[in-house]
Design an enzyme around this catalytic site. Sequence first.
Site, short mmCIF file in Angstrom:
data_model
loop_
_atom_site.label_atom_id
_atom_site.label_comp_id
_atom_site.label_asym_id
_atom_site.label_seq_id
_atom_site.Cartn_x
_atom_site.Cartn_y
_atom_site.Cartn_z
N ALA A 83 -2.05 -10.35 9.53
CA ALA A 83 -0.66 -10.51 9.11
C ALA A 83 -0.16 -9.18 8.55
O ALA A 83 -0.85 -8.53 7.77
CB ALA A 83 -0.54 -11.61 8.06
N LYS A 84 1.05 -8.80 8.97
CA LYS A 84 1.64 -7.56 8.45
C LYS A 84 2.43 -7.94 7.19
O LYS A 84 3.64 -8.19 7.23
CB LYS A 84 2.52 -6.91 9.50
CG LYS A 84 2.89 -5.47 9.20
CD LYS A 84 3.59 -4.82 10.39
CE LYS A 84 4.07 -3.41 10.09
NZ LYS A 84 2.95 -2.47 9.94
N ALA A 85 1.71 -8.02 6.09
CA ALA A 85 2.26 -8.52 4.84
C ALA A 85 2.40 -7.39 3.82
O ALA A 85 1.56 -6.48 3.76
CB ALA A 85 1.38 -9.62 4.27
N TYR B 140 -0.36 -3.77 1.75
CA TYR B 140 -0.16 -2.32 1.74
C TYR B 140 -0.36 -1.69 0.37
O TYR B 140 -0.24 -0.47 0.23
CB TYR B 140 1.22 -1.99 2.33
CG TYR B 140 1.19 -2.13 3.84
CD1 TYR B 140 1.02 -1.02 4.66
CD2 TYR B 140 1.25 -3.38 4.44
CE1 TYR B 140 0.95 -1.16 6.03
CE2 TYR B 140 1.18 -3.52 5.81
CZ TYR B 140 1.03 -2.40 6.60
OH TYR B 140 0.94 -2.54 7.97
#
Length: 315
Positions: free
Chosen positions: A158-160, A164
């Site tokens: 998931a690009k959550a 980051y």
Amino acid sequence: MAAFTPTEWIWRDGEWIPWEQATIHVLSHVVHYGSAIFEGIRCYATPDGPAMFRLPEHIRRFTDSAKIYRMEVPDAATLIEACKEVVVRNELDACYIRPIAIRGYGSPGVNPLNSPVQTFVMCWPWGAYLGEDGLNRGVDACVASWQRPYPNTYPAVAKAGGNYLNGQLLKMEAQLNGYAEAIALGPGGLVSEGSGQNIFLVRDGVLITPAVDGTFLHGITRDAVITLAGDLGIPVREAAVPREMLYVADEAFFAGTAVEITPIRSIDRIPLGNGGVGPITRRLQERFLGVARGEIPDRHGWLTPVREARTAAGV
């Protein structure tokens, strides 16, 4: 990396609002707990007008991320049209597009389910992520002391936003130590990815990239590189990559939407190959940018033109 230039319009849940009105409350859930999912999409100036690179794949990953985090977002068709129209309304030919869904103002606790989800789409001009010189001559990278997480701690596919925080630690450490970018190892000591991009090595003419192992994002540019390597007859291996392979690689490069294909000329101050950009890296970079910029035929249907949104936007 220079500060970005604001544009005029942002899409918010089906309406268009001025850039300066796209604000949230300080008690929004996302501010305290990083509860956001997002995408980064490049739009390139081509001879036929602006076109987005692999837009459907990016939106598919966005909706996948939303599903994993139990966030209700607009359907893919609506998001695709919003991405097209944001470019047109802001009168840009080349830019970076950022769809993002956040948990807003609702509940101060960790439980996100009582905080409403808001979805935005914005864009702005963004040049080479690690600089034009880095794109042309390569960058110096280091292996960071911070590592990527174990699988099943949080979903790396998931690009959550919260993911980051790890990337920020990697990036700051690298830059404060005089490097352009960091390389992270996974919890088992194998190579994982950069602070926000995938990594490839070349050894004896073979392109090597870490196998999907639950520690890094499935890059859309990563997939494009593997496909283009096949087109060019370059053998590819997805495999476990021990740290020492970084130092004895003939070539290496980062791959990602922001970074595109950026060569790595040294790792931990050990030069790779002749210390410049290797021939396989250059071939892949030229093919990738050639397709993205509409200079080479788009055999795989990766470009989505934005011109059909002009009528709807009144442009």
